[in-house]
Design a protein around this motif. Structure first.
Motif, PDB file in Angstrom:
ATOM      1  N   TRP A   1      21.525  22.408  -8.317  1.00 61.65           N
ATOM      2  CA  TRP A   1      22.243  21.235  -8.813  1.00 61.65           C
ATOM      3  C   TRP A   1      23.163  20.682  -7.718  1.00 61.65           C
ATOM      4  O   TRP A   1      24.365  20.541  -7.883  1.00 61.65           O
TER       5      TRP A   1
ATOM      6  N   CYS B   1      17.197  26.621 -11.015  1.00 56.45           N
ATOM      7  CA  CYS B   1      17.585  25.205 -10.977  1.00 56.45           C
ATOM      8  C   CYS B   1      18.751  25.020 -10.013  1.00 56.45           C
ATOM      9  O   CYS B   1      19.816  25.618 -10.194  1.00 56.45           O
TER      10      CYS B   1
ATOM     11  N   SER C   1      22.857  22.849 -14.698  1.00 54.93           N
ATOM     12  CA  SER C   1      21.742  23.769 -14.434  1.00 54.93           C
ATOM     13  C   SER C   1      21.701  24.883 -15.482  1.00 54.93           C
ATOM     14  O   SER C   1      20.617  25.281 -15.931  1.00 54.93           O
TER      15      SER C   1
END
Length: 298
Positions: A225, A223, A204
């Motif tokens: 992950w 993001c 990420s």
């Protein structure tokens, strides 16, 4: 005056969920531990989570008349989701996903049947009374139309005092080139692990550093992950991280990403910091992975 709502624009589908004790081998006959119908779709799931967290929310997406739409609408009403901007199409059918949930690992395998249902258009979005909303979340789908929606929100915001501006988030989840133009819109951009890996990133943090130049000035790129947790990068260049909060036993990861997104949006809409929101998102998503469905996340 009614409390301003959070609007989620995107997909609603019927998920037919088959829970099995282990993933079936090809060309075998397997008995399910259980089977259920569940309303799904990214934006639709995020509405479920926002409602459970206590946020007044609305869903905007396409439906086609019939038994599946009746089931979906009844379920949205059960969670008190505002359906004022649902669009009934004259062609196509509500998409159906067949899902295999492996109870041993919690993995979910999705077979999605797209049934030619048009997505909501910029023309449909013109009917939305923007003054009713404090936050609009757009699940990346028909991006060229969604860009027009996002530009309409920008024009609206340009005429509002700072406290009245609508905050905007965008999700880029599918690795489709057309969707990547959406990186340039919104205060918050959620990019999926799948997209990050498709673009050649292995974590990420790598993805955030590699993709941040695509977002607009002042935006935050986020993001998640999976079991590695989630990261965010904002205009100050500081990387923020939250560890994952895995449940004692992972049983159902279907909708975990939608849960994370909704929980981050909820937390930020309540005035929390990005670091607090990231942690809250990971906490609620982790709890969801220990449950079948969404009820019980709070």
């Amino acid at each position: 005056m009614e409390e301003k709502r959070i609007l989620c624009v995107g997909l609603v589908v019927l998920d037919i969920i088959n829970v099995v004790d282990k993933y079936p081998e090809e060309d075998t006959d397997t008995r399910c531990l259980s089977q259920r119908w569940q309303r799904g779709g990214n934006a639709s799931n995020s509405c479920t989570v926002l409602s459970l967290l206590g946020a007044p929310c609305a869903f905007m997406g396409s439906l086609a008349p019939g038994h599946v739409a009746d089931f979906v609408l009844d379920d949205l009403r059960r969670y008190s989701v505002d359906l004022h901007y649902t669009v009934f199409q004259t062609t196509g059918s509500v998409p159906i996903s067949t899902v295999i949930v492996n109870e041993a690992s919690g993995s979910r395998t999705i077979l999605h049947a797209y049934r030619n249902l048009p997505d909501v258009s910029a023309l449909d979005f013109e009917k939305v009374d923007l003054t009713r909303f404090k936050w609009i979340h757009i699940e990346g789908r028909n991006a060229s139309e969604q860009v027009k929606m996002l530009q309409r929100i920008e024009q609206h915001n340009a005429q509002q005092p700072p406290g009245q501006k609508i905050r905007v988030s965008v999700e880029v989840e599918k690795p489709r080139e057309e969707l990547f133009q959406l990186f340039g819109y919104g205060d918050m951009v959620f990019v999926s692990k799948d997209v990050a890996k498709h673009l050649g990133f292995r974590s990420s943090v790598e993805a955030l550093r590699g993709l941040y130049s695509r977002v607009r000035k002042g935006a935050v790129l986020i993001c998640a992950w999976a079991e590695k947790g989630a990261d965010a990068l904002g205009p100050d260049g500081q990387l923020l991280h939250s560890d994952a909060f895995p449940p004692p036993r992972v049983v159902d990861t279907l909708g975990a990403g939608d849960t994370f997104n909704a929980s981050v949006i909820f937390s930020l809409s309540q005035g929390k910091s990005m670091q607090e929101a990231l942690r809250f998102g990971c906490q609620v998503a982790g709890k969801k992975c220990g449950l079948q469905g969404f009820d019980g996340i709070v």
